[in-house]
Design a protein around this motif. Structure first.
Motif, PDB file in Angstrom:
ATOM      1  N   TRP A 229       5.013  13.982  -9.468  1.00 53.67           N
ATOM      2  CA  TRP A 229       6.004  15.131  -8.574  1.00 53.67           C
ATOM      3  C   TRP A 229       6.545  15.074 -10.438  1.00 53.67           C
ATOM      4  O   TRP A 229       7.000  15.994 -11.089  1.00 53.67           O
ATOM      5  N   ASN A 230       6.472  13.896 -11.110  1.00 55.37           N
ATOM      6  CA  ASN A 230       7.255  13.524 -12.793  1.00 55.37           C
ATOM      7  C   ASN A 230       6.562  14.856 -13.112  1.00 55.37           C
ATOM      8  O   ASN A 230       6.961  14.717 -14.500  1.00 55.37           O
ATOM      9  N   ALA A 231       4.993  14.256 -12.889  1.00 57.12           N
ATOM     10  CA  ALA A 231       3.910  14.869 -14.208  1.00 57.12           C
ATOM     11  C   ALA A 231       4.508  16.312 -13.891  1.00 57.12           C
ATOM     12  O   ALA A 231       4.123  17.114 -15.091  1.00 57.12           O
ATOM     13  N   VAL A 232       4.128  17.442 -12.724  1.00 53.99           N
ATOM     14  CA  VAL A 232       4.508  18.588 -12.535  1.00 53.99           C
ATOM     15  C   VAL A 232       6.414  19.002 -12.495  1.00 53.99           C
ATOM     16  O   VAL A 232       6.701  19.915 -13.285  1.00 53.99           O
ATOM     17  N   ASP A 233       6.679  18.014 -12.179  1.00 52.15           N
ATOM     18  CA  ASP A 233       8.082  18.892 -12.080  1.00 52.15           C
ATOM     19  C   ASP A 233       9.891  18.378 -13.607  1.00 52.15           C
ATOM     20  O   ASP A 233      10.025  18.432 -14.171  1.00 52.15           O
ATOM     21  N   PHE A 234       9.293  16.606 -13.963  1.00 51.44           N
ATOM     22  CA  PHE A 234      10.922  16.456 -14.159  1.00 51.44           C
ATOM     23  C   PHE A 234      10.263  15.893 -15.546  1.00 51.44           C
ATOM     24  O   PHE A 234      11.118  16.469 -16.162  1.00 51.44           O
ATOM     25  N   GLY A 235       8.798  15.619 -15.764  1.00 51.80           N
ATOM     26  CA  GLY A 235       8.626  15.422 -16.868  1.00 51.80           C
ATOM     27  C   GLY A 235       9.399  14.311 -17.677  1.00 51.80           C
ATOM     28  O   GLY A 235       9.644  14.194 -18.925  1.00 51.80           O
ATOM     29  N   TYR A 236       9.606  12.978 -17.024  1.00 56.22           N
ATOM     30  CA  TYR A 236      10.150  11.444 -17.468  1.00 56.22           C
ATOM     31  C   TYR A 236       9.235  11.630 -18.071  1.00 56.22           C
ATOM     32  O   TYR A 236       8.252  11.354 -17.647  1.00 56.22           O
ATOM     33  N   VAL A 237       9.879  10.380 -19.544  1.00 58.88           N
ATOM     34  CA  VAL A 237       8.871   9.345 -20.427  1.00 58.88           C
ATOM     35  C   VAL A 237      10.101   8.388 -19.792  1.00 58.88           C
ATOM     36  O   VAL A 237      10.887   7.626 -20.058  1.00 58.88           O
ATOM     37  N   ALA A 238       8.434   7.003 -20.283  1.00 58.80           N
ATOM     38  CA  ALA A 238       9.785   5.762 -20.333  1.00 58.80           C
ATOM     39  C   ALA A 238      10.688   5.982 -22.593  1.00 58.80           C
ATOM     40  O   ALA A 238      10.159   6.059 -23.023  1.00 58.80           O
ATOM     41  N   PRO A 239      11.463   5.128 -22.157  1.00 63.17           N
ATOM     42  CA  PRO A 239      11.756   5.265 -23.378  1.00 63.17           C
ATOM     43  C   PRO A 239      11.317   4.189 -24.692  1.00 63.17           C
ATOM     44  O   PRO A 239      10.399   3.909 -23.841  1.00 63.17           O
ATOM     45  N   THR A 240      11.636   5.302 -25.854  1.00 65.53           N
ATOM     46  CA  THR A 240      10.539   4.315 -26.757  1.00 65.53           C
ATOM     47  C   THR A 240      11.913   3.391 -27.706  1.00 65.53           C
ATOM     48  O   THR A 240      12.790   3.784 -27.065  1.00 65.53           O
ATOM     49  N   ALA A 241      10.587   2.376 -28.158  1.00 61.11           N
ATOM     50  CA  ALA A 241      11.985   1.768 -29.289  1.00 61.11           C
ATOM     51  C   ALA A 241      13.125   2.010 -29.581  1.00 61.11           C
ATOM     52  O   ALA A 241      14.891   1.369 -29.675  1.00 61.11           O
TER      53      ALA A 241
ATOM     54  N   PHE B  91       0.503  -1.170  -0.099  1.00 63.37           N
ATOM     55  CA  PHE B  91      -0.182   0.443  -0.186  1.00 63.37           C
ATOM     56  C   PHE B  91       0.990   1.467  -0.330  1.00 63.37           C
ATOM     57  O   PHE B  91       0.715   2.577  -0.830  1.00 63.37           O
ATOM     58  N   GLU B  92       1.659   1.210   0.643  1.00 66.72           N
ATOM     59  CA  GLU B  92       2.907   2.782   0.985  1.00 66.72           C
ATOM     60  C   GLU B  92       3.861   2.484  -0.667  1.00 66.72           C
ATOM     61  O   GLU B  92       3.310   3.846  -0.895  1.00 66.72           O
ATOM     62  N   THR B  93       4.108   1.616  -0.955  1.00 68.24           N
ATOM     63  CA  THR B  93       5.240   1.274  -2.071  1.00 68.24           C
ATOM     64  C   THR B  93       3.784   1.899  -3.310  1.00 68.24           C
ATOM     65  O   THR B  93       4.103   3.268  -4.169  1.00 68.24           O
ATOM     66  N   ARG B  94       2.576   1.499  -3.487  1.00 71.15           N
ATOM     67  CA  ARG B  94       1.741   2.501  -4.720  1.00 71.15           C
ATOM     68  C   ARG B  94       1.260   3.631  -4.141  1.00 71.15           C
ATOM     69  O   ARG B  94       1.448   4.819  -5.069  1.00 71.15           O
ATOM     70  N   ALA B  95       0.953   4.193  -3.159  1.00 76.10           N
ATOM     71  CA  ALA B  95       0.961   5.253  -2.771  1.00 76.10           C
ATOM     72  C   ALA B  95       2.172   6.239  -3.060  1.00 76.10           C
ATOM     73  O   ALA B  95       2.159   7.383  -3.133  1.00 76.10           O
TER      74      ALA B  95
ATOM     75  N   GLN C 183       1.932   6.596  -6.908  1.00 76.23           N
ATOM     76  CA  GLN C 183       1.246   8.157  -6.988  1.00 76.23           C
ATOM     77  C   GLN C 183       2.126   9.242  -6.983  1.00 76.23           C
ATOM     78  O   GLN C 183       1.870  10.137  -8.313  1.00 76.23           O
ATOM     79  N   GLN C 184       2.768   9.627  -5.873  1.00 72.98           N
ATOM     80  CA  GLN C 184       3.474  10.516  -5.477  1.00 72.98           C
ATOM     81  C   GLN C 184       4.076  11.298  -6.472  1.00 72.98           C
ATOM     82  O   GLN C 184       4.657  11.972  -6.798  1.00 72.98           O
ATOM     83  N   LEU C 185       5.686   9.172  -6.811  1.00 70.62           N
ATOM     84  CA  LEU C 185       6.058   8.897  -7.378  1.00 70.62           C
ATOM     85  C   LEU C 185       5.321  10.626  -8.935  1.00 70.62           C
ATOM     86  O   LEU C 185       6.106  11.594  -9.601  1.00 70.62           O
ATOM     87  N   ALA C 186       4.582   9.351  -9.740  1.00 71.22           N
ATOM     88  CA  ALA C 186       4.047   9.715 -10.588  1.00 71.22           C
ATOM     89  C   ALA C 186       3.541  11.945 -10.768  1.00 71.22           C
ATOM     90  O   ALA C 186       3.879  12.223 -11.681  1.00 71.22           O
TER      91      ALA C 186
END
Length: 182
Positions: free
Chosen positions: A70-82, A58-62, A65-68
Motif C-alpha cells: 500500500w505504501n509503495a502504491v498509494d502513500f509513498g512514505y519513506v524512512a526519515p534520513t539523518a 506470521f499474520e504480522t509479517r503478512a 507486506q500488505q502495508l509495504a
C-alpha cells in the motif's frame, strides 16, 4: 495347637507386609503417572502458546507486506534520513511560520495568577459582580476551645501551618523548642 496359631499369625503378618509393600509401590507408580500427565499438560499448553505466537508473527509479517505494498502504491512514505532530524529546540523554532490572519491563538502554558489578576465573581443569573460577603453576614463569636485569652500569644493553627521551622543539628534551639520563622 499353639504352634499352628503362631504359624498362622506369622503368615498373616507376611501377607499384610506384602500387601502394604504392594500398596506403597502402587501409590508411587500412581504419583509417577500423575506427574507425567501434569508434565504432558504443561507441554501441551507451552506448544499451544508457541503456536499462537508463531501465528501472530506470521499474520504480522503478512500485514507488513500488505502495508509495504500500500505504501509503495498509494502513500509513498519513506524512512526519515539523518538530515531530517533536528538537533535542538532552536532549529525547531526556526521552522515555525508566523501566524496567519484569523488563525487561533497559540496554546499557552498555565501559570499562577498574580495579585490583581483574579477576576471578580459574577452572578450567572444577573451578570453583575457579586459582593464577597453578604450584608447579612455576621461572624460567630468564638466559644469554648475556639476562644483564646489575651495572654495566650501562641499562633493559631493556620498561622503555624504557614511558618517554616529551621531544624538543623548542632544549631541552638535544635531539639526541644526549635526556632520558628515566618
Amino acid at each position: 495347637m499353639i504352634g499352628g496359631s503362631r504359624l498362622r499369625q506369622a503368615g498373616w503378618a507376611m501377607a499384610l507386609g506384602i500387601v502394604f509393600t504392594l500398596f506403597v509401590a502402587l501409590t508411587f507408580r500412581v504419583h509417577a503417572v500423575k506427574s507425567e500427565v501434569v508434565r504432558a499438560e504443561r507441554q501441551i499448553i507451552a506448544l499451544k502458546q508457541e503456536t499462537m505466537r508463531l501465528e501472530t508473527e506470521f499474520e504480522t509479517r503478512a500485514n507488513q507486506q500488505q502495508l509495504a505494498n500500500w505504501n509503495a502504491v498509494d502513500f509513498g512514505y519513506v524512512a526519515p534520513t539523518a538530515g531530517q532530524y533536528l538537533e535542538n529546540e532552536r532549529q525547531l523554532a526556526s521552522l515555525a511560520q508566523p501566524l496567519a490572519p484569523g488563525a487561533p491563538d497559540p496554546i499557552r502554558v498555565a501559570r499562577a495568577p498574580q495579585a490583581g489578576e483574579i477576576p471578580e465573581m459574577v452572578s450567572p443569573l444577573t451578570g453583575k459582580p457579586v459582593e464577597t460577603l453578604p450584608a447579612s453576614y455576621q461572624p460567630k463569636k468564638p466559644t469554648g476551645r475556639e476562644q483564646r485569652s489575651a495572654e495566650d500569644d501562641r499562633p493559631s493553627l493556620a498561622e503555624r501551618l504557614g511558618m517554616t521551622a529551621e531544624l538543623a543539628p548542632g544549631q541552638p534551639g535544635f531539639g526541644q523548642n526549635p526556632k520558628v520563622a515566618e
